[in-house]
Enzyme design. Sequence first.
Site, mmCIF file in Angstrom:
data_model
loop_
_atom_site.group_PDB
_atom_site.id
_atom_site.type_symbol
_atom_site.label_atom_id
_atom_site.label_comp_id
_atom_site.label_asym_id
_atom_site.label_seq_id
_atom_site.Cartn_x
_atom_site.Cartn_y
_atom_site.Cartn_z
ATOM 1 N N ASP A 1 35.472 39.327 47.863
ATOM 2 C CA ASP A 1 36.840 39.279 47.346
ATOM 3 C C ASP A 1 37.018 38.005 46.517
ATOM 4 O OD1 ASP A 1 39.879 38.245 47.982
ATOM 5 O OD2 ASP A 1 39.765 40.400 47.703
ATOM 6 N N THR B 1 41.616 40.366 41.156
ATOM 7 C CA THR B 1 41.394 38.913 41.123
ATOM 8 C C THR B 1 40.054 38.567 40.475
ATOM 9 O OG1 THR B 1 40.592 39.092 43.395
ATOM 10 C CG2 THR B 1 42.849 38.381 43.093
#
Length: 544
Positions: free
Chosen positions: A64, A97
């Site tokens: 992530d 992101t």
Amino acid sequence: MFGGGRAPILVLSQNTKRESGKKVQLENINAGKQIADVIRTCLGPQAMLKMLMDPMGGIVMTNDGNAILREITVQHPAAKSMIEIARTQDEEVGDGTTSVIVLAGEMLAAAEQFLEQQMHPTIIIRQYRQALEDMVQLLEGPLSKPVDRNDKAALAQVVKGCVGTKFLGKWSDLAVNIALDAVNTVLLEENGRTEVDIKRYAKVEKIPGGAVEESQILRGVMVNKDVTHPKMRRYIQNPRIILLDCGLEYKKGESQTNVEITGEADFTRMLEIEEEHVKRQCEEIIALKPDVVFTEKGGLRFGAAFSTQSQHYSNKACSIARACGATIVNRTEELQESDVGTGAGLFEIKKIGDEYFCFVTECKDPKACTILLRGSSKDILNETERNLQDALQVARNIMLSPRLVPGGGAIEMAVAQRLLQKATHGPYKALAHALEIIPRTLAQNCGANTIKTLTALRAKHANHSDPNTPCTWGIDGETGELVEQDKKGLWEPLSVKLQTYKTAVETAILLLRIDDIVSGSKKKGDKEVPTPSQIQQQEAQGAE
């Protein structure tokens, strides 16, 4: 000149470092490229994991982008700005992101050649802004398609595209169902306004042990508490629930309170007052005949007509209130029949692992829910939660803005193709080519021949004849082959892409506008540098 006086002076101490001009801009670009290179391999289904070690010895394994950038430490101010945009992207739309960092780094790199050709940054910025305006028009117009919010199959495909690139991809069907059910549960429409507050009303509870497949969504709320007395009931159907934001105990004075006792009767009277207060509180609650009482703190340590009491945080109380229809009351004197929650179908206490949990479930119209996650270790649970939060955000974005764009790098190539047809200046064209970094990175991460794949993909988009529909040819993130994303069913929310492009371009513009970095630190023993006003005062005294 200011006010007819002397112009302001930039005072630099011996320890102050100052860099300016093209050197600063090139350093900022280099810092942005380095941050992008760190997480470039974290894009797509074949993304690699990063192992992050904190100073305390803790280890986090994740792909992530936001979680990675949150943990790393950088010194360069431009690199800190890049990390900040990942945080902004995550707070705004919850996904994209990694893409926003990779795009911003490539857009900065695209400007480097023009700075070396002595082109002024203002000209580059002007072209970048124009390109962003054109991108937004294309995305909100012919390159996106509407979707029916009630079409669960279409929504599931979009959420699956988000989860498929992450650790939770192996259990994507389970994650998709949980995310869509949670968003539909907390969806609130009133006065023509749609509200989906997943941070407050879709709570995630992680319990180590068991398998990921055992994760589930509860139509109600789960609390990590047990009843306060062993004789209290642990299973109640259709309970009457009261929520109190006060302790069921006598409120004693503060530490500064002075009490003077002159005899035994005074002490006895103090105890009687305390007992009368607690008795009155209980009578006010008993009058409404509740089955379950949740209180903020304190305890019921005596025989009373309650099934349970649980210490609780205010946000949990809000979730219980939404789920069962109860009203949070601050004082027992204010309790009314309308404050009692009767919307829950079942109250029960269960033991999971070594702990007891209170379940308020089977609610008639719950506007709050609890997602129960199971996993073999805390690391797996934490990564599962991070992935599930992204899925929840994607489902929320579709509910609020039901428009989609093709995934797998197809939309980036389609936008780049349209921009190149309009390009008249170098920076505008360079920004269009910078968008191709997304399909290029997807191809690289799954080991495909990048040049061959990108050339074939450009040809597919160049031959697309209908200007009112997007070309859906993109990269299969698993194999690196070209596929039509509408046939594969890989779509992304328009709001995520819009935020990604806006944030990436604005960050590139912000860093290109910087032409001076001044940083100073005063060492111990250094003489204090006089301010401009002090210099003027000293000169005036010398003239006298």
